[in-house]
Structure formats: C-alpha cells, structure tokens
Design an enzyme around this catalytic site. Structure first.
Site, PDB file in Angstrom:
ATOM      1  N   CYS A 128      36.727  40.159  49.099  1.00 18.26           N
ATOM      2  CA  CYS A 128      36.715  38.734  49.441  1.00 18.26           C
ATOM      3  C   CYS A 128      38.065  38.135  49.818  1.00 18.26           C
ATOM      4  CB  CYS A 128      36.184  37.920  48.263  1.00 18.26           C
ATOM      5  SG  CYS A 128      34.751  38.599  47.443  1.00 18.26           S
ATOM      6  N   HIS A 146      39.110  30.506  46.761  1.00 19.93           N
ATOM      7  CA  HIS A 146      39.657  31.845  46.500  1.00 19.93           C
ATOM      8  C   HIS A 146      41.034  32.074  47.100  1.00 19.93           C
ATOM      9  CE1 HIS A 146      38.374  36.311  45.696  1.00 19.93           C
ATOM     10  NE2 HIS A 146      39.196  35.822  44.786  1.00 19.93           N
TER      11      HIS A 146
END
Ligand code: CA
Length: 433
Positions: free
Chosen positions: A43, A101
């Site tokens: 990710c 993130h």
C-alpha cells in the site's frame, strides 16, 4: 482506488463470481488497461508513487512507514509535491476520502499536503463497522493495530459515523462532488477505499448478494467489492445528475495486487501482494473521459500508476518543478492514437529492504535479488507467458545485461529508506508514555 483487490476481481478482467457492473462501465465507456502496473506491491509506497507521480524510492519511501504520530520523519517527505498541491496551481479543489497512509504526524496531515478536504483515516487500514470505531484519535492507541479503531476524521475533527465504512466513504464522495459542481468549482477527488483490505467485514445487505459462494472468506470479500461497486455507481450517477458526466476524467485502480489473506484472485498472474511477480504489481486499471478517450478500448502496452498524475498535469498544462520531474507519461495521446509505440521504454521496481528488483521492457521482465550471489535471475516473456512460468534467463545474456544495466542506472538515482518501517512503532507502549 481500492486496496488489495485482485487483478481478476473485476468484471472487466474476467471475474465471474463478483459482478462489478459499475466499475466495468468505466472500462466499457473508456479504456481497459491490460498491462497496468503500480510502483510497489504494498500500500504505502504504491500510494506515495501514485500521489507524487514519481518513483517513491527517489525520496526514500521504500516501505510502509511506522504508524507514529510523534515521528516527523514517518510519512511522505515534505519536499515532495502531491498531485493535490500541483493541482492547486490550476485552481482545483481537492479531497481525499478514505485511507491516507502518508504519515500520522500532524506535519503529514492531508490538509497540509494540498488537499482542501479530508474525510477518512490516517493509518494503513481500518475496521468497517461504526461500533468498532471508539478511539477519539491515534494518540489514544495503546496496542498494535488499534489504529484500525479510531473514529473517522473530517478535516481535523474526529466524528461519529453510523454506516458501514465503504458506504460512509461513498456517501462522502457524492457530497463532495455535489458541493463542488454546485459551486461551479473544478475538483479532484482521491477516493481511497480501504476495501477489500482486511479485516474481512461486510454487512448482511452485501453478503446476501452471494448465496452461491460457499467459502466464507471469499463471500465476505465479494460483499466488500460489491459495496465498492455500489459506491462507484452512486458516483457515476451523481456526475450525470450534476451535468458533469462528459468533462470528468475517472480512473479506477487497485493499489497493489490481491493479497494472500483476503481471498482475492489474481489468476492467471503469479504471486500476491508484496511480490514483484505480476500478482503483486499488475492491477486492474480503467479510465473514462467521454468525448476524449474513445470508448471500448483495450490498451495492451505497459502503463504505470505514475501515468495518472502525468496525464492530469499534462491535460491541465501545469508546469512541474524541474527538480522534481514526473516519472509518468501523458496517456491521452496514446489513447487517441496521436502517438504510437510504447508509453514507457522501461518500468522499474525496487524492494529496498529485500534487495529485490524488477524491470520490464517490451515483452521481457526481469525479477531478481540483486545481492544474491550466483543466484539465477528470473527472466520472463510476460506477454506470451502471463503466469511467469517459463524461465528464459539461461540463454539470454544480452537481454539480462541490458535490463540489469538500465535498472542499475535507475537505482543510482534512488535514496535509502528515510523513516522507520511499520512494526518499529512502539510509541504507544507504556514505556514510551
Ligand atoms: Ca494495498
């Protein structure tokens, strides 16, 4: 953008057991990219590349950063510009809805990185049921992974929510689009679903759509993908209702290949999330821009998630700072047949922590471990051998040398990791407090 969705888990790549009619419409009314890659098989680095339009190892984002609100290093380096910062120069309003993130320290907050609106969560994953979200913010975390249980944040405020997370994000996206188009404001929305990343959680409404899937994990995964597909449908309808259907560019992709733990499918690709085989880095990608991109195309040349920012920047004629050149290319001339040939001569990957590398040129792909003495590198023709089964390295020394030498030139431009990795985060332990 979806999270850990398998290459084979959209209708436009042949999925049979999970209907994705709305996602498929993007491909049918635009282009399906057959060989689309992200820049990393997990990710964080993949998103750092996507959001800057640059190979993320150029600025040392080599892995998932630690989830650490006390560490001003653990995030997207501040000297890089995000797509939202660049689009400010063309008077766009930008939102990120969903998973950030890119750092949990206040310095890295989306509102500090060019986004005008944030609705979502800062860490790399999240629980889906509203009753599970009980921490006011990330500083209240007392054990590992508890950051999955923070309340959602709207801009800088924790808020109470009541819907299944995927629906909550889809609704926020619809509200944002309506508001911008009502205001006559052009906008960029980065809708970063965490579905179908673990934990596998879905509501009865979505689970009930899959009575024929007996495997419980696959059934829940299917329900999660189906919820995303509904959200895509709401968004497509909103664009029609607001009269901006024709002049909105829509891109759909997954941030990396399907993971081995969420019942996703990458078939016929080899491997999963975190691999440099195709299963880790080749993703479903579709793009629609009515009236510009001819509908129903299958584009067979290798493209990169880096090309999305390059395309948007080029179409808006925004100058890019010379010290931070983009690594992607504007795809529109290739899709309108004004340009022929391959958008990229070479595509590169590096997993710095594992000494692992990959490079793709034309049909050939080299996957190797650069410090593995005497180990045979893998060389594949990924066009005729999509599953990467037929090792060609034995008698192709010239190709190997060419691929390796170009990768070495690229690698020489990269930085080592600039922050502690996920798992090094112990700031929440009592000893630290
Ligand atoms: Ca992911």
């Amino acid at each position: 953008m979806t999270d850990d969705q398998g290459w084979a888990d959209v209708g436009f790549n042949g999925c049979q057991d999970i209907p994705t009619p709305h996602i498929d419409r993007i491909a049918q009314e635009g282009v399906r990219f057959v060989e689309a890659y992200v820049t990393f098989p997990v990710c964080g680095p993949s998103r750092a590349g996507f959001l800057t339009g640059r190979y993320q190892d150029r600025f040392g984002f080599t892995t998932n950063p630690s989830i650490d609100p006390c560490n001003p290093e653990a995030g997207l380096p501040l000297e890089e510009e995000t797509i939202a910062q660049v689009l400010q120069k063309a008077d766009y309003r930008s939102a990120i809805i969903g998973k950030w993130h890119m750092g949990t320290h206040p310095l890295f907050h989306p509102l500090e990185r060019g986004f005008d609106y944030f609705f979502g969560f800062l860490s790399g994953g999240h629980n889906y049921y509203p009753h599970d979200l009980y921490l006011n913010d990330i500083t209240q975390v007392t054990k590992k992974w508890e950051w999955y249980r923070t309340k959602l944040i709207e801009n800088r405020q924790p808020i109470n929510t009541h819907e299944y997370l995927t629906d909550e994000l889809s609704n926020a996206a619809v509200r944002f689009i309506k508001k911008q188009s009502d205001d006559g404001q052009h906008f960029m929305l980065y809708l970063a679903y965490n579905a179908p990343h673990t934990p596998l959680q879905a509501t009865e409404e979505y689970l009930a759509r899959f009575p024929d899937i007996k495997d419980e994990k696959r059934k829940t995964y299917a329900a999660m993908v189906s919820a995303v597909d509904d959200g895509v449908g709401w968004i497509l309808q909103t664009l029609v209702d607001q009269g901006i259907d024709e002049n909105t560019l829509i891109v759909f992709l997954s941030d990396n290949g399907g993971a081995s733990n969420n019942a996703s499918q990458n078939t016929p690709l080899r491997g999963f999330k975190s691999d440099l085989f195709e299963g880790g880095i080749r993703v479903p990608l579709a793009m629609r821009w009515k009236g510009v991109i001819p509908a129903g195309q299958h584009f067979n040349k290798p493209v990169s998630s880096l090309d999305i920012m390059a395309t948007i920047v080029a179409q808006n004629e925004i100058p890019i700072a010379p010290e931070r050149p983009l690594d992607g290319v504007d795809l529109i001339p290739f899709l309108t047949k004004k340009k022929d040939g391959d958008p990229h001569d070479y595509l590169f990957w590096r997993k710095w922590e594992q000494d692992a590398m990959a490079v793709r040129k034309d049909h050939l792909k080299l996957v190797s471990n650069w410090n593995q003495e005497g180990g045979l590198p893998f060389l594949f023709d990924v066009v005729s051998d999509i599953s990467e089964n037929k090792q060609l390295a034995g008698d192709n020394q010239q190709d190997l040398d060419d691929l390796m030498s170009h990768w070495n030139d690229w690698n020489a431009q990269l930085k080592d990791r600039v922050f502690p990795t996920l798992g090094a985060d112990v700031w929440w332990t009592e000893a630290q407090r």
